[in-house]
Design an enzyme around this catalytic site. Structure first.
Site, PDB file in Angstrom:
ATOM      1  N   ASP A  63       0.905  -1.298   0.180  1.00 57.68           N
ATOM      2  CA  ASP A  63       0.269   0.022   0.399  1.00 57.68           C
ATOM      3  C   ASP A  63       0.584   1.577   0.271  1.00 57.68           C
ATOM      4  O   ASP A  63       1.866   1.314   1.005  1.00 57.68           O
ATOM      5  CB  ASP A  63      -0.675  -0.109   1.130  1.00 57.68           C
ATOM      6  CG  ASP A  63      -1.875   1.668   1.093  1.00 57.68           C
ATOM      7  OD1 ASP A  63      -2.604   1.179  -0.207  1.00 57.68           O
ATOM      8  OD2 ASP A  63      -1.135   1.547   2.516  1.00 57.68           O
ATOM      9  N   GLU A  89       1.529  -0.097  -5.360  1.00 57.26           N
ATOM     10  CA  GLU A  89       0.960   0.281  -5.687  1.00 57.26           C
ATOM     11  C   GLU A  89       1.794   1.867  -5.130  1.00 57.26           C
ATOM     12  O   GLU A  89       2.424   2.650  -4.748  1.00 57.26           O
ATOM     13  CB  GLU A  89      -0.423   0.882  -4.411  1.00 57.26           C
ATOM     14  CG  GLU A  89      -1.246   2.219  -4.542  1.00 57.26           C
ATOM     15  CD  GLU A  89      -2.062   1.962  -4.160  1.00 57.26           C
ATOM     16  OE1 GLU A  89      -3.409   2.643  -3.683  1.00 57.26           O
ATOM     17  OE2 GLU A  89      -1.338   2.112  -2.064  1.00 57.26           O
TER      18      GLU A  89
END
Length: 535
Positions: free
Chosen positions: A237, A293
């Protein structure tokens, strides 16, 4: 082993679970039954992003253990039928479920941290996802997580974890003191000159990823989940934070002493971040999927530029945006759309990348579902209790002529066609396709594009909807994944060359790249198949 609740005298977070563990005998050894990594080639992956609790929590799941690791096991055959060979679990390391706990007058329930992006313990699976819940204090959660991985592997399905190393649950200088802050605040977090926290994560603090102590902690954590829990990979993330400098010296000599004149500011992007280097070349992580990401909340956007060392893939946010715009009818994107179909060579080929460096997706947990993408022009987030001020306002969506679920037959027919267009594009694009949980039957969140706080029907997979005879979308999804697996021209290890690829418009051999073009078709010579995506 005896595990009991521990209440600290100086408790900074009374609503969080604490455990004290006293070892009395050896813990029961989990029987892996000879389980080994599947090692699917990256180019062959079809990923399914899922939420452990949301997948089976709805009563229509009919599972014995709804909302748990064991509940997921009960429904793994659905994924096998769908044709996916890799599941990406949204955060299931122990996290602060009560971070947003407050009464929500809109729905008459309580807001919770449902998505899980607020880690407390990086070495523990989420206790409340076990069939025993907090009563087990972690014993069952560990074995049940292992059971999920083992059973997925038996079905040829790899397991990737969505992990959060960009920030922790401790928040900013006004937040909770749970762990790292009390151990060594200035080591584990990026601190500004006056002691306040740099907030590149948008969540209050920024983990100091490239500090030698912190990067070793992260590496040890990843090794644990690979060696002890047998996971096949990780999705990171806000991974761009892991490329930011941890101190004034980090861009110089990451393994030695600083060189004169090379001071930089804390948080500056590094061309060769030591943490990424360590993970990419670690022998224990060799062959493990690593997906970034490739952006953060501080404006660092690295899609197509994330340091990959030949092993990293990226969530391709540009693919999502271009495909959404082209299929809804935005002018001037036929050429960019063709690049997406080819695996985005404009992003990856120049740096020595491959098509599988691009994880292609139309929808993910954050944003509209596929059904909502063709049903709403605007976000409808009132259920979050924030006066519709949260969530992204630019979704590149089109409601096909009427806003909301109640629409004419002709509009609903067009919406179904659009959903098929989107999924067709995803399945015939080079790169790695990722499907979001529930899109295979047309799950709707009522136009809410930021459902982080809802432990309710909004986020729950609706098994009754999947089984409705009127819903033929699942059949289309299943046949398209089957087609992709069986077509040797899809999932190439290299970008298609001009010798193998021919473009068409409405007339074969004559592509239309004009601003108003709405039709793109192509032939790949190897399979002599022609694929079309159009409105």
């Amino acid at each position: 082993m005896t595990i009991g609740l521990l209440r600290l005298a100086d408790d900074d977070a009374p609503m969080l679970l604490k455990v004290a563990i006293r070892k009395e005998n050896e813990a029961k050894v989990f029987d892996w039954e000879g389980d080994l990594p599947l090692r699917h080639p990256d180019r062959d992956l079809i990923i399914y992003e899922m939420h452990v609790r949301g997948y089976t929590r709805h009563e229509s799941s009919g599972t014995k253990f709804p909302g748990t690791y064991r509940g997921v096991v009960e429904k793994l055959d659905h994924l096998k039928e769908l044709g996916v060979n890799c599941i990406e679990l949204m955060p299931c390391q122990e996290f602060n479920e009560l971070e947003y706990y407050s009464y929500n007058s809109v729905l008459g329930d309580y807001k919770l941290n449902f998505w899980g992006y607020s880690t407390i313990n990086y070495f523990s699976p989420m206790i409340r996802y076990s069939s025993s819940g907090i009563r087990s204090c972690g014993r069952d959660a560990i074995n049940e997580f292992k059971y999920l991985v083992k059973e997925a592997h038996k079905r040829g399905i790899e397991v990737i974890m969505d992990v959060v190393f960009n920030h922790t649950a401790e928040g900013n200088e006004k937040g909770l003191s749970l762990s790292f802050r009390g151990v060594d605040n200035c080591v584990y977090y990026m601190l500004a000159p006056k002691g306040e926290y740099y907030n590149y994560s948008g969540c209050g603090n920024t983990f100091n990823c490239n500090h030698p102590v912190v990067r070793q902690f992260i590496l040890d954590c990843l090794r644990y989940w690979v060696t002890e829990m047998h996971v096949d990979g990780f999705r990171f993330d806000l991974a761009s934070i892991m490329t930011r400098s941890s101190s004034l010296w980090d861009s110089v000599n990451v393994y030695g002493d600083p060189l004169e004149g090379d001071l930089i500011t804390t948080g500056t992007p590094l061309s060769n971040p030591p943490l990424i280097d360590m993970m990419s070349n670690d022998p224990v992580l060799h062959g493990v999927k690593l997906i970034a990401e490739a952006w953060d909340a501080g404006g660092l956007y690295q899609v197509g530029r994330f340091p990959h060392w030949g092993v990293w893939s990226e969530w391709n946010g540009k693919y999502r945006d271009i495909v959404r715009q082209f299929i809804k009818g935005t002018d001037g994107l036929s050429g960019a759309f063709a690049e997406c179909l080819c695996g985005s060579p404009n992003l990856y080929q120049g740096g020595g990348g491959k098509p599988w460096n691009s994880v292609n997706f139309i929808c993910a947990h954050d944003g509209f579902t596929l059904a909502d993408l063709v049903t709403y022009n605007n976000k409808h987030n009132l259920a979050n209790g924030e006066d519709n001020n949260d969530g992204e306002s630019h979704n590149y969506s089109w409601n096909c002529g009427q806003e909301g679920e109640f629409a004419s037959i002709s509009v609903k027919k067009l919406r179904k066609r659009q959903m098929r267009n989107f999924f067709l594009c995803l399945m015939v694009s080079q790169g790695v396709p990722m499907i979001h949980m529930g899109d295979e039957y047309g799950h709707t969140k009522g136009g809410n594009n930021n459902t982080y706080c809802h432990d309710n029907y909004i986020n729950y997979f609706r098994w009754d909807k999947k089984e409705e005879s009127s819903s033929d979308l699942f059949r289309f999804f299943r046949l398209m994944t089957k087609f992709r697996r069986e077509c040797e021209s899809l999932g190439l290890n290299d970008f298609p060359t001009a010798e193998r690829l021919q473009w068409h418009g409405h007339t074969p051999g004559k592509p239309d790249w004009s601003d108003t073009s709405r039709f793109v078709a192509f032939t790949l010579v190897l399979s002599h198949q022609t694929f079309m995506s159009h409105l």
